[in-house]
Structures are given as structure tokens and as C-alpha cells.
Design a protein around this motif. Structure first.
Motif, PDB file in Angstrom:
ATOM      1  N   LEU A 126       0.841  -1.199   0.000  1.00 21.56           N
ATOM      2  CA  LEU A 126       0.000   0.000   0.000  1.00 21.56           C
ATOM      3  C   LEU A 126       0.875   1.247   0.000  1.00 21.56           C
ATOM      4  CD1 LEU A 126      -2.701   1.479   0.227  1.00 21.56           C
ATOM      5  CD2 LEU A 126      -2.569   1.175   2.716  1.00 21.56           C
ATOM      6  N   GLY A 127       1.929   1.213   0.814  1.00 19.10           N
ATOM      7  CA  GLY A 127       2.866   2.328   0.829  1.00 19.10           C
ATOM      8  C   GLY A 127       3.542   2.509  -0.513  1.00 19.10           C
ATOM      9  N   SER A 128       3.910   1.402  -1.161  1.00 15.23           N
ATOM     10  CA  SER A 128       4.515   1.451  -2.486  1.00 15.23           C
ATOM     11  C   SER A 128       3.553   2.089  -3.496  1.00 15.23           C
ATOM     12  CB  SER A 128       4.903   0.040  -2.939  1.00 15.23           C
ATOM     13  OG  SER A 128       5.401   0.046  -4.259  1.00 15.23           O
ATOM     14  N   ASP A 129       2.277   1.729  -3.394  1.00 15.93           N
ATOM     15  CA  ASP A 129       1.269   2.303  -4.298  1.00 15.93           C
ATOM     16  C   ASP A 129       1.137   3.809  -4.092  1.00 15.93           C
ATOM     17  OD1 ASP A 129       0.619  -0.054  -5.581  1.00 15.93           O
ATOM     18  OD2 ASP A 129      -1.036  -0.541  -4.230  1.00 15.93           O
ATOM     19  N   ILE A 130       1.222   4.250  -2.833  1.00 12.60           N
ATOM     20  CA  ILE A 130       1.107   5.683  -2.548  1.00 12.60           C
ATOM     21  C   ILE A 130       2.288   6.441  -3.149  1.00 12.60           C
ATOM     22  CG2 ILE A 130       1.146   7.404  -0.693  1.00 12.60           C
ATOM     23  CD1 ILE A 130      -0.420   5.359   1.013  1.00 12.60           C
ATOM     24  N   ILE A 131       3.506   5.876  -2.998  1.00 13.16           N
ATOM     25  CA  ILE A 131       4.685   6.513  -3.589  1.00 13.16           C
ATOM     26  C   ILE A 131       4.584   6.508  -5.114  1.00 13.16           C
ATOM     27  CG2 ILE A 131       7.181   6.303  -3.896  1.00 13.16           C
ATOM     28  CD1 ILE A 131       7.331   5.261  -1.035  1.00 13.16           C
ATOM     29  N   GLU A 132       4.090   5.407  -5.678  1.00 15.58           N
ATOM     30  CA  GLU A 132       3.884   5.338  -7.124  1.00 15.58           C
ATOM     31  C   GLU A 132       2.963   6.460  -7.591  1.00 15.58           C
ATOM     32  OE1 GLU A 132       1.450   2.472 -10.223  1.00 15.58           O
ATOM     33  OE2 GLU A 132       2.406   1.525  -8.505  1.00 15.58           O
ATOM     34  N   CYS A 133       1.882   6.687  -6.851  1.00 13.73           N
ATOM     35  CA  CYS A 133       0.934   7.748  -7.216  1.00 13.73           C
ATOM     36  C   CYS A 133       1.574   9.129  -7.082  1.00 13.73           C
ATOM     37  CB  CYS A 133      -0.308   7.663  -6.333  1.00 13.73           C
ATOM     38  SG  CYS A 133      -1.371   6.239  -6.690  1.00 13.73           S
ATOM     39  N   GLY A 140       4.379  12.578 -14.103  1.00 10.09           N
ATOM     40  CA  GLY A 140       3.607  12.030 -15.206  1.00 10.09           C
ATOM     41  C   GLY A 140       4.028  10.633 -15.615  1.00 10.09           C
ATOM     42  N   VAL A 141       4.984  10.057 -14.891  1.00 14.06           N
ATOM     43  CA  VAL A 141       5.520   8.736 -15.223  1.00 14.06           C
ATOM     44  C   VAL A 141       5.112   7.733 -14.152  1.00 14.06           C
ATOM     45  CG1 VAL A 141       7.628   7.388 -15.609  1.00 14.06           C
ATOM     46  CG2 VAL A 141       7.487   9.753 -16.425  1.00 14.06           C
ATOM     47  N   THR A 142       4.725   6.539 -14.579  1.00 11.20           N
ATOM     48  CA  THR A 142       4.369   5.473 -13.652  1.00 11.20           C
ATOM     49  C   THR A 142       5.577   4.574 -13.399  1.00 11.20           C
ATOM     50  OG1 THR A 142       2.052   5.437 -14.370  1.00 11.20           O
ATOM     51  CG2 THR A 142       2.894   3.459 -13.273  1.00 11.20           C
ATOM     52  N   ILE A 143       5.933   4.435 -12.141  1.00  8.79           N
ATOM     53  CA  ILE A 143       6.981   3.496 -11.731  1.00  8.79           C
ATOM     54  C   ILE A 143       6.339   2.497 -10.789  1.00  8.79           C
ATOM     55  CG2 ILE A 143       9.188   3.200 -10.535  1.00  8.79           C
ATOM     56  CD1 ILE A 143       9.972   5.974 -11.425  1.00  8.79           C
ATOM     57  N   ARG A 144       6.218   1.268 -11.246  1.00 10.62           N
ATOM     58  CA  ARG A 144       5.474   0.262 -10.496  1.00 10.62           C
ATOM     59  C   ARG A 144       6.204  -0.208  -9.233  1.00 10.62           C
ATOM     60  NH1 ARG A 144       1.038  -1.011  -9.744  1.00 10.62           N
ATOM     61  NH2 ARG A 144       1.216  -3.280  -9.955  1.00 10.62           N
ATOM     62  N   ASP A 145       7.514  -0.141  -9.230  1.00  9.99           N
ATOM     63  CA  ASP A 145       8.277  -0.592  -8.064  1.00  9.99           C
ATOM     64  C   ASP A 145       9.231   0.519  -7.619  1.00  9.99           C
ATOM     65  OD1 ASP A 145       9.304  -2.115  -6.033  1.00  9.99           O
ATOM     66  OD2 ASP A 145      10.230  -3.627  -7.318  1.00  9.99           O
ATOM     67  N   PRO A 146       8.694   1.621  -7.095  1.00 11.89           N
ATOM     68  CA  PRO A 146       9.545   2.777  -6.777  1.00 11.89           C
ATOM     69  C   PRO A 146      10.506   2.541  -5.632  1.00 11.89           C
ATOM     70  CG  PRO A 146       7.324   3.122  -5.929  1.00 11.89           C
ATOM     71  CD  PRO A 146       7.273   1.878  -6.769  1.00 11.89           C
ATOM     72  N   SER A 180      14.031  17.493 -12.551  1.00 14.07           N
ATOM     73  CA  SER A 180      15.062  18.528 -12.593  1.00 14.07           C
ATOM     74  C   SER A 180      16.112  18.298 -13.672  1.00 14.07           C
ATOM     75  CB  SER A 180      15.747  18.611 -11.227  1.00 14.07           C
ATOM     76  OG  SER A 180      16.750  19.592 -11.211  1.00 14.07           O
ATOM     77  N   ALA A 181      16.397  17.024 -13.960  1.00  9.10           N
ATOM     78  CA  ALA A 181      17.453  16.709 -14.928  1.00  9.10           C
ATOM     79  C   ALA A 181      16.922  15.970 -16.150  1.00  9.10           C
ATOM     80  CB  ALA A 181      18.544  15.877 -14.258  1.00  9.10           C
ATOM     81  N   ASN A 182      15.586  15.913 -16.270  1.00  6.23           N
ATOM     82  CA  ASN A 182      14.962  15.217 -17.398  1.00  6.23           C
ATOM     83  C   ASN A 182      15.471  13.782 -17.535  1.00  6.23           C
ATOM     84  OD1 ASN A 182      13.383  17.457 -18.275  1.00  6.23           O
ATOM     85  ND2 ASN A 182      15.237  18.339 -19.181  1.00  6.23           N
ATOM     86  N   ALA A 183      15.690  13.127 -16.398  1.00 11.46           N
ATOM     87  CA  ALA A 183      16.175  11.754 -16.419  1.00 11.46           C
ATOM     88  C   ALA A 183      15.099  10.813 -16.959  1.00 11.46           C
ATOM     89  CB  ALA A 183      16.580  11.311 -15.014  1.00 11.46           C
ATOM     90  N   SER A 184      15.502   9.959 -17.887  1.00 14.35           N
ATOM     91  CA  SER A 184      14.587   8.946 -18.415  1.00 14.35           C
ATOM     92  C   SER A 184      14.738   7.671 -17.590  1.00 14.35           C
ATOM     93  CB  SER A 184      14.906   8.663 -19.880  1.00 14.35           C
ATOM     94  OG  SER A 184      16.270   8.291 -20.040  1.00 14.35           O
ATOM     95  N   VAL A 185      13.614   7.023 -17.304  1.00 13.35           N
ATOM     96  CA  VAL A 185      13.601   5.863 -16.402  1.00 13.35           C
ATOM     97  C   VAL A 185      12.871   4.708 -17.065  1.00 13.35           C
ATOM     98  CG1 VAL A 185      12.890   4.992 -14.141  1.00 13.35           C
ATOM     99  CG2 VAL A 185      13.605   7.376 -14.380  1.00 13.35           C
ATOM    100  N   ILE A 186      13.419   3.511 -16.897  1.00 14.83           N
ATOM    101  CA  ILE A 186      12.758   2.295 -17.362  1.00 14.83           C
ATOM    102  C   ILE A 186      12.793   1.253 -16.250  1.00 14.83           C
ATOM    103  CG2 ILE A 186      14.879   1.304 -18.351  1.00 14.83           C
ATOM    104  CD1 ILE A 186      13.104   0.080 -20.556  1.00 14.83           C
ATOM    105  N   GLU A 187      11.773   0.435 -16.187  1.00 13.85           N
ATOM    106  CA  GLU A 187      11.753  -0.678 -15.237  1.00 13.85           C
ATOM    107  C   GLU A 187      12.104  -1.969 -15.966  1.00 13.85           C
ATOM    108  OE1 GLU A 187       8.810  -0.472 -11.787  1.00 13.85           O
ATOM    109  OE2 GLU A 187       7.740   0.625 -13.369  1.00 13.85           O
ATOM    110  N   VAL A 188      13.031  -2.729 -15.386  1.00 12.49           N
ATOM    111  CA  VAL A 188      13.466  -4.013 -15.928  1.00 12.49           C
ATOM    112  C   VAL A 188      12.913  -5.106 -15.023  1.00 12.49           C
ATOM    113  CG1 VAL A 188      15.451  -5.470 -16.433  1.00 12.49           C
ATOM    114  CG2 VAL A 188      15.559  -3.010 -16.910  1.00 12.49           C
TER     115      VAL A 188
END
Length: 231
Positions: A126-133, A140-146, A180-188
Motif C-alpha cells: 500500500l505504501g509502495s502504491d502511494i509513492i507510485e501515485c 507524469g511517469v508510472t513506476i510500479r516498483d519505486p 530537474s534533470a529530465n532523467a529517463s527511467v525504465i523498469e526491468v
């Protein structure tokens, strides 16, 4: 690609050797360094007896301090990729090549337990979901496992993380770098093992406080920080 595995270690005498043995057996071509975070057990003795490369911090700086010490080492030695790797055996080295491959196209790659799998129903999830939101709301990006601690960073992120203040390996830093740095993120997609030995510093209360702190930081505190600079 020149890759460094950073292994922060605080009182990990029971699991460290098994973790390093597994790492070097699976990816012998990849460099690694242990960052002893002021341990009061035999972590340093194990490093010396086994001739592990390590940084020895004389005081316990916490994960953020240990991680940034490793990042400074990586920056000074011109690594192209850094991968954060737990000393307790939960992170599996067979996913390192996939993280390296992802870093060729992205700034940050997260070893995600939930990129394809569903989260179990629990207070921690639940905490992970809150951080994801919170991350979704601010970037604007969804990270399922933040909250995954298995993360890879490219050379641009290494430079930023090594030369700026308050750059711990946490979800709020990832969110900040995205804005701040326009970092692109991907989940593996990865799976993780149970802790080899020892005890996690997180319990139900500390986990709840961690999730609350991360959420507040992402939604409010990170917006007060200056734009990242690179020295």
C-alpha cells in the motif's frame, strides 16, 4: 560498457561473503566495490580476509552517505554504469546484464518486481502504491516498483549523483532527477530472493515512516530544491 556494482554494507558479516561469491560467479567481468558504512561487526575483517575491494567509512552515514561515497568513487574512475546492489543477498546478479543493456538507452533502470507481476496485498505494498501515485502526480511517469533498491545509473546520472548534495538512492531522488534533470527511467523485470542472513532495519513502523517520508518529500520538499548542477 565499464560497470561498477556498489554494495553498501552495514553489519552484514553473515551475508556478505555469500553475496559477493554469487556476484563474482555470475558476472565475473563486472567490477564491484563494497562500502562499509561504519559497521561494528566483522564486515571489514571479511573484506580484508577475502581481499574484497572496499571503502571503509569510519562512521555510519546511512544508505545515502554510503551510496554517494560509492558514486564519487565511480565518478573519479570514469565508470559508464553504476548498479546499486544489496549486501544481504536479495538482489540477484543474473539481472545485471539486462540493467546494463537498459542503461544504453535510459538514464536510470530500476530492477522492478512489479513491471509484469502484481503486487500482493499488504501494508508495505500500500505504501509502495502511494509513492507510485506521488511520482505519477509530479512527473507524469508510472513506476510500479519505486522502492526497489536495485537500480542502475548511466554516466550522466553518476556525475550528478556524485557532485551534488542530498542525492541518496531513494524514490524521492529518482523523482527529483526526472523533473530537474529530465532523467529517463525504465523498469526491468526482476525477481528477488529472501535475505541470506541478518535482520532488516525496516519493521512495520519504520516502513510506514519511510513511506510517509518519501511521499512528503516527493510531493513537497523536492520542489523546494534547486535545479541540479554538474561540476
Amino acid at each position: 560498457m565499464k560497470t561498477l556494482i556498489i554494495i553498501p554494507a552495514y553489519n552484514e558479516e553473515e551475508s556478505l561473503k555469500a553475496t559477493v561469491d554469487n556476484l563474482t560467479a555470475v558476472v565475473p567481468q563486472v567490477d564491484y566495490i563494497i562500502v562499509n558504512d561504519g559497521s561494528i561487526d566483522d564486515t571489514v575483517r571479511i573484506c580484508r580476509e577475502n581481499q574484497y575491494p572496499f571503502l571503509d567509512l569510519q562512521a555510519n552515514l546511512g544508505l545515502a552517505g554510503a551510496f554517494q561515497a560509492g558514486m564519487k568513487y565511480a565518478y573519479r574512475h570514469d565508470y559508464d554504469c553504476v548498479i546499486q546492489f544489496d549486501a544481504d543477498g536479495q538482489h540477484l546478479p543474473q539481472y545485471i546484464p539486462a540493467l546494463e543493456e537498459a542503461i544504453k538507452s535510459y538514464d536510470i533502470a530500476i530492477g522492478s518486481r512489479f513491471a509484469v507481476a502484481s503486487k500482493k496485498l499488504s501494508l508495505r505494498m500500500l505504501g509502495s502504491d502511494i509513492i507510485e501515485c506521488a511520482i505519477k502526480l509530479t512527473t507524469g511517469v508510472t513506476i510500479r516498483d519505486p522502492t526497489s533498491g536495485m537500480r542502475a545509473f548511466n554516466s550522466r546520472m553518476i556525475r550528478i549523483l556524485a557532485t551534488n548534495l542530498n542525492m541518496g538512492p531513494e524514490p524521492d531522488t529518482v523523482s527529483y532527477l526526472m523533473r530537474s534533470a529530465n532523467a529517463s527511467v525504465i523498469e526491468v523485470p526482476v525477481t528477488m530472493a529472501e535475505r541470506v542472513a541478518g535482520r532488516s532495519y525496516l519493521n512495520i513502523w519504520s516502513s510506514a515512516l519511510y513511506m510517509l517520508r518519501m511521499t512528503i518529500s516527493i510531493l513537497f520538499i523536492q520542489f523546494l530544491r534547486k535545479k541540479v548542477t554538474v561540476s
